[in-house]
Design a protein around this motif. Sequence first.
Motif, PDB file in Angstrom:
ATOM      1  N   TYR A  95       0.834  -1.199   0.000  1.00 57.83           N
ATOM      2  CA  TYR A  95       0.000   0.000   0.000  1.00 57.83           C
ATOM      3  C   TYR A  95       0.871   1.252   0.000  1.00 57.83           C
ATOM      4  O   TYR A  95       1.900   1.309   0.660  1.00 57.83           O
ATOM      5  CB  TYR A  95      -0.942  -0.017   1.208  1.00 57.83           C
ATOM      6  CG  TYR A  95      -1.850  -1.207   1.127  1.00 57.83           C
ATOM      7  CD1 TYR A  95      -2.959  -1.185   0.292  1.00 57.83           C
ATOM      8  CD2 TYR A  95      -1.558  -2.375   1.810  1.00 57.83           C
ATOM      9  CE1 TYR A  95      -3.781  -2.297   0.163  1.00 57.83           C
ATOM     10  CE2 TYR A  95      -2.374  -3.487   1.699  1.00 57.83           C
ATOM     11  CZ  TYR A  95      -3.485  -3.441   0.874  1.00 57.83           C
ATOM     12  OH  TYR A  95      -4.283  -4.545   0.731  1.00 57.83           O
ATOM     13  N   LEU A  96       0.450   2.218  -0.766  1.00 57.56           N
ATOM     14  CA  LEU A  96       1.139   3.503  -0.922  1.00 57.56           C
ATOM     15  C   LEU A  96       2.536   3.337  -1.503  1.00 57.56           C
ATOM     16  O   LEU A  96       2.670   3.150  -2.692  1.00 57.56           O
ATOM     17  CB  LEU A  96       1.150   4.274   0.393  1.00 57.56           C
ATOM     18  CG  LEU A  96      -0.246   4.614   0.946  1.00 57.56           C
ATOM     19  CD1 LEU A  96      -0.139   5.303   2.293  1.00 57.56           C
ATOM     20  CD2 LEU A  96      -1.023   5.475  -0.029  1.00 57.56           C
ATOM     21  N   ASP A  97       3.586   3.320  -0.727  1.00 56.61           N
ATOM     22  CA  ASP A  97       4.943   3.292  -1.274  1.00 56.61           C
ATOM     23  C   ASP A  97       5.429   1.868  -1.501  1.00 56.61           C
ATOM     24  O   ASP A  97       5.328   1.020  -0.621  1.00 56.61           O
ATOM     25  CB  ASP A  97       5.915   4.011  -0.328  1.00 56.61           C
ATOM     26  CG  ASP A  97       5.625   5.492  -0.246  1.00 56.61           C
ATOM     27  OD1 ASP A  97       5.123   6.030  -1.261  1.00 56.61           O
ATOM     28  OD2 ASP A  97       5.870   6.088   0.813  1.00 56.61           O
ATOM     29  N   TYR A  98       6.010   1.658  -2.675  1.00 63.56           N
ATOM     30  CA  TYR A  98       6.593   0.352  -2.998  1.00 63.56           C
ATOM     31  C   TYR A  98       7.992   0.260  -2.397  1.00 63.56           C
ATOM     32  O   TYR A  98       8.759   1.215  -2.450  1.00 63.56           O
ATOM     33  CB  TYR A  98       6.671   0.160  -4.517  1.00 63.56           C
ATOM     34  CG  TYR A  98       7.553  -0.987  -4.923  1.00 63.56           C
ATOM     35  CD1 TYR A  98       7.189  -2.290  -4.663  1.00 63.56           C
ATOM     36  CD2 TYR A  98       8.778  -0.755  -5.541  1.00 63.56           C
ATOM     37  CE1 TYR A  98       8.003  -3.346  -5.010  1.00 63.56           C
ATOM     38  CE2 TYR A  98       9.601  -1.809  -5.896  1.00 63.56           C
ATOM     39  CZ  TYR A  98       9.199  -3.095  -5.633  1.00 63.56           C
ATOM     40  OH  TYR A  98      10.009  -4.135  -5.977  1.00 63.56           O
ATOM     41  N   THR A  99       8.309  -0.878  -1.857  1.00 60.45           N
ATOM     42  CA  THR A  99       9.662  -1.095  -1.343  1.00 60.45           C
ATOM     43  C   THR A  99      10.208  -2.432  -1.837  1.00 60.45           C
ATOM     44  O   THR A  99       9.512  -3.438  -1.809  1.00 60.45           O
ATOM     45  CB  THR A  99       9.713  -1.042   0.202  1.00 60.45           C
ATOM     46  OG1 THR A  99      11.018  -1.385   0.624  1.00 60.45           O
ATOM     47  CG2 THR A  99       8.715  -1.993   0.843  1.00 60.45           C
ATOM     48  N   ASP A 100      11.445  -2.405  -2.310  1.00 60.23           N
ATOM     49  CA  ASP A 100      12.113  -3.639  -2.747  1.00 60.23           C
ATOM     50  C   ASP A 100      12.387  -4.565  -1.581  1.00 60.23           C
ATOM     51  O   ASP A 100      12.652  -5.739  -1.770  1.00 60.23           O
ATOM     52  CB  ASP A 100      13.457  -3.316  -3.407  1.00 60.23           C
ATOM     53  CG  ASP A 100      13.275  -2.854  -4.837  1.00 60.23           C
ATOM     54  OD1 ASP A 100      12.323  -3.312  -5.485  1.00 60.23           O
ATOM     55  OD2 ASP A 100      14.093  -2.041  -5.294  1.00 60.23           O
ATOM     56  N   ALA A 101      12.370  -4.026  -0.377  1.00 52.52           N
ATOM     57  CA  ALA A 101      12.773  -4.792   0.801  1.00 52.52           C
ATOM     58  C   ALA A 101      11.615  -5.540   1.453  1.00 52.52           C
ATOM     59  O   ALA A 101      11.717  -5.955   2.596  1.00 52.52           O
ATOM     60  CB  ALA A 101      13.424  -3.866   1.818  1.00 52.52           C
ATOM     61  N   ASP A 102      10.510  -5.725   0.743  1.00 47.89           N
ATOM     62  CA  ASP A 102       9.372  -6.445   1.319  1.00 47.89           C
ATOM     63  C   ASP A 102       9.785  -7.888   1.616  1.00 47.89           C
ATOM     64  O   ASP A 102      10.126  -8.642   0.703  1.00 47.89           O
ATOM     65  CB  ASP A 102       8.206  -6.427   0.338  1.00 47.89           C
ATOM     66  CG  ASP A 102       6.928  -6.991   0.926  1.00 47.89           C
ATOM     67  OD1 ASP A 102       7.010  -7.794   1.874  1.00 47.89           O
ATOM     68  OD2 ASP A 102       5.855  -6.633   0.434  1.00 47.89           O
ATOM     69  N   PRO A 103       9.762  -8.304   2.876  1.00 47.38           N
ATOM     70  CA  PRO A 103      10.246  -9.644   3.225  1.00 47.38           C
ATOM     71  C   PRO A 103       9.406 -10.777   2.628  1.00 47.38           C
ATOM     72  O   PRO A 103       9.901 -11.884   2.460  1.00 47.38           O
ATOM     73  CB  PRO A 103      10.194  -9.666   4.752  1.00 47.38           C
ATOM     74  CG  PRO A 103       9.338  -8.532   5.148  1.00 47.38           C
ATOM     75  CD  PRO A 103       9.367  -7.528   4.044  1.00 47.38           C
TER      76      PRO A 103
END
Length: 146
Positions: free
Chosen positions: A103-111
Amino acid sequence: QSGVELAEPEDSDELKRASNGLFNKQQAIDHGIAGEHRYVLWCDVRREEMRIEKGFTLPFFAKQRRVTAYMDIEYRIVDCQRGRLMVSEKLKVKEHGPSSMQYLDYTDADPSLYLSYAERKEIFDKLEQEAADKLTEVIDDLARQR
């Protein structure tokens, strides 16, 4: 499967050594004749990779990312009795792994998108099985045409 008799994979060790990993039609024919095989199947895995890619996006609200594994195979089937190349094609297969809604900001670090060795191995095992099934279909279709 379907009355097609397959030689043991170990039968190809001599051909792999003699060809230095490069396809040579005449070597494949000679090897097939020496082993009393009708066909020789030569497979090269050109690409095998796993990456995180986009799924779908709900603007300003959510983005989905998923893990996908890819395999590109180049295969050739040689008819040893007739001394000719029957099929030379590329096969592409892919297998989807887990996905993550962010949700909202995408992060490459999503476990949830990072996989353990066992999970990676399971996805690549499925990928290899799918490729083997597709190659079996090709061989079966070719054998039925004869």
